[in-house]
Design an enzyme around this catalytic site. Structure first.
Site, mmCIF file in Angstrom:
data_model
loop_
_atom_site.group_PDB
_atom_site.id
_atom_site.type_symbol
_atom_site.label_atom_id
_atom_site.label_comp_id
_atom_site.label_asym_id
_atom_site.label_seq_id
_atom_site.Cartn_x
_atom_site.Cartn_y
_atom_site.Cartn_z
ATOM 1 N N LYS A 13 0.838 -1.204 0.000
ATOM 2 C CA LYS A 13 0.000 0.000 0.000
ATOM 3 C C LYS A 13 0.871 1.252 0.000
ATOM 4 C CE LYS A 13 -3.656 2.640 0.284
ATOM 5 N NZ LYS A 13 -4.727 2.696 1.269
ATOM 6 N N LYS A 26 -1.493 11.688 5.682
ATOM 7 C CA LYS A 26 -1.160 10.649 6.672
ATOM 8 C C LYS A 26 -0.442 9.486 5.987
ATOM 9 C CE LYS A 26 -3.871 7.390 7.493
ATOM 10 N NZ LYS A 26 -3.960 5.957 7.069
#
Lengths: 294, 294
Positions: free
Chosen positions: A172, A240
């Protein structure tokens, strides 16, 4: 069906994902920090639990889908967390995007309780969650992956097992890294075209036919032309994620010159108050550097 | 056919491109700095001229396909250049990749002679030139574009008119800018995966199914996995193109933070002696920063 499913975190992503699992006929127990968000799923047949611990106690497979590393640590390892309710032989599947290092630590703690863990972050955004077409990137033991696969198949279309614990989160991070630089390239190019007096819509169309083709040029490029920065995937969350990317690079000694530049530009976007807009709003930051509108 | 075609520059790209025009039945006159390279086309029916000036004198449409801005200035404006042989009403088409500013200057000088000019840089590499499937990005007057279109159609598949003189070169610069940052993202991600203990081939496959998809991830990502950096498109030429990108940004006051980082890394590649390798060798530079192999 045999496996009882727990679902923790019913936000923009979690709610439709849990809905697909419920629709497939699984027994589902849910929990969300804001309790009212459980109502639509309870009305469709889910049970609501009072804590993540209770969800785990009632489930064979407990899925977490929350915003950030601290949220995962809280709902799994906190005082009312999954780790205190989980039974030996059950599985915890974290589908949030968090750091690979934190993932491995949580897996270790759950293993002490006799529970398995998969990391299974997703790509595809709110639309993918609603359509059940997410890409799911999974780390953990192969036999545990096989066990959870029928549940993943209700939420996603491309489901890939990438390696041991943490491999899903590493993948990811790689995904967000590629995305961020592709997006930066498209944003700089369309702004350059505009400033050089060439129609950026024509440039986008021309580039789509060649080696510069990407889904980012196709989808986010169109957003930039339309100045449509309604989320989509919020800049705040992408910022983030870019923190996870740079932290992951640092943890394995990999300098990411491009990735850290993109991360810095997302910090600029945050400082410009763009956190609630789609992450393609990077184009506005880039255009601002050129003293022009995106 | 009516239009007589001149072709100047018979390198890796120019030779197959001129071949397609010849095969289509046009009368073709060629010139190349190294004369021996004209032989295969002469054997197939082309005429060889002694200078670019003579090519222009014998042609209605004169195409130039050379390496860099100075080469274009030489073959068009030099003492034996096209500008000295060109007749009013004829067209010069520069398919090289050069700076938009130089393009506009050349167009202005040709206009003084009554000749039209198109800038028509291409994308698609040697394979696209051989297959006749190039993307052609064209700047200049619409009616001149329409006149040359039948010739373009012999060499390319996607042929787009982008605006007035220089617009083709601006678009090509945008293409290289997008490409370079997509490539940097893919290179950093695959190296990060490897250093984090995850199989980069699996990461590439997983990412191809989501928003991070691009032709670069597909084609150049595979090259990186195979460590196959045989050209393809040479780093030396890409480095030249990135100079055009940053110069174009500077000329219109557009800071290109990402583009200039990529340009700097191509300078590193040159300094590491990688100029004759495919431009995807950027992955080797990135891997070197991580103290690992690409």
């Amino acid at each position: 069906m045999g496996e009882r499913i727990g679902f923790i975190g019913l936000g923009i992503m979690g709610r439709p994902m849990a809905g697909h699992v419920l629709d497939a006929g699984f027994t589902v127990t849910v929990w969300n920090r804001t309790r009212s968000k459980t109502t639509p799923l309870v009305e469709r047949g889910a049970a609501a639990a009072a804590s993540p611990r209770e969800v785990a106690a009632a489930s064979d497979i407990t899925i977490t889908m929350v915003a950030d590393t601290p949220d995962v640590l809280d709902v799994i390892l906190g005082p009312q967390g999954v780790a205190h309710g989980v039974r030996p032989g059950s599985v915890v599947v974290d589908m949030s995007t968090i750091s690979p290092a934190a993932t491995r630590e949580v897996a270790r703690r759950l293993a002490e309780r006799g529970a398995e863990m998969l990391d299974a972050p997703v790509s595809g955004g709110e639309k993918g969650a609603i359509d059940g077409t997410l890409s799911i990137m999974v780390g953990g033991k192969p036999e545990v992956f096989e066990r959870v696969l029928p549940v993943f198949q209700k939420m996603g279309r491309q489901i890939v097992h990438l390696g041991e614990s943490g491999a899903g989160q590493v993948t990811k991070a790689c995904n967000q890294l590629v995305l961020s630089l592709t997006l930066l390239g498209v944003a700089e190019a369309l702004t350059l075209a505009r400033k050089a007096g060439v129609d950026p819509a024509k440039v986008r169309a021309a580039l789509l036919g060649g080696f510069a083709q990407s889904r980012v040029l196709e989808l986010h490029g169109q957003r930039m032309l339309d100045r449509n920065f309604a989320p989509g995937f919020r800049t705040r969350l992408y910022h983030k994620d870019m923190g996870i990317v740079t932290e992951t690079g640092r943890s394995v000694g990999m300098p990411l010159l491009g990735g850290s530049l993109a991360a810095q530009l997302y910090q600029v976007a945050m400082n410009q108050g763009l956190g609630e807009m789609d992450y393609s709003v990077l184009a506005r930051v880039v255009a601002g550097l050129g003293g022009t509108e995106s």
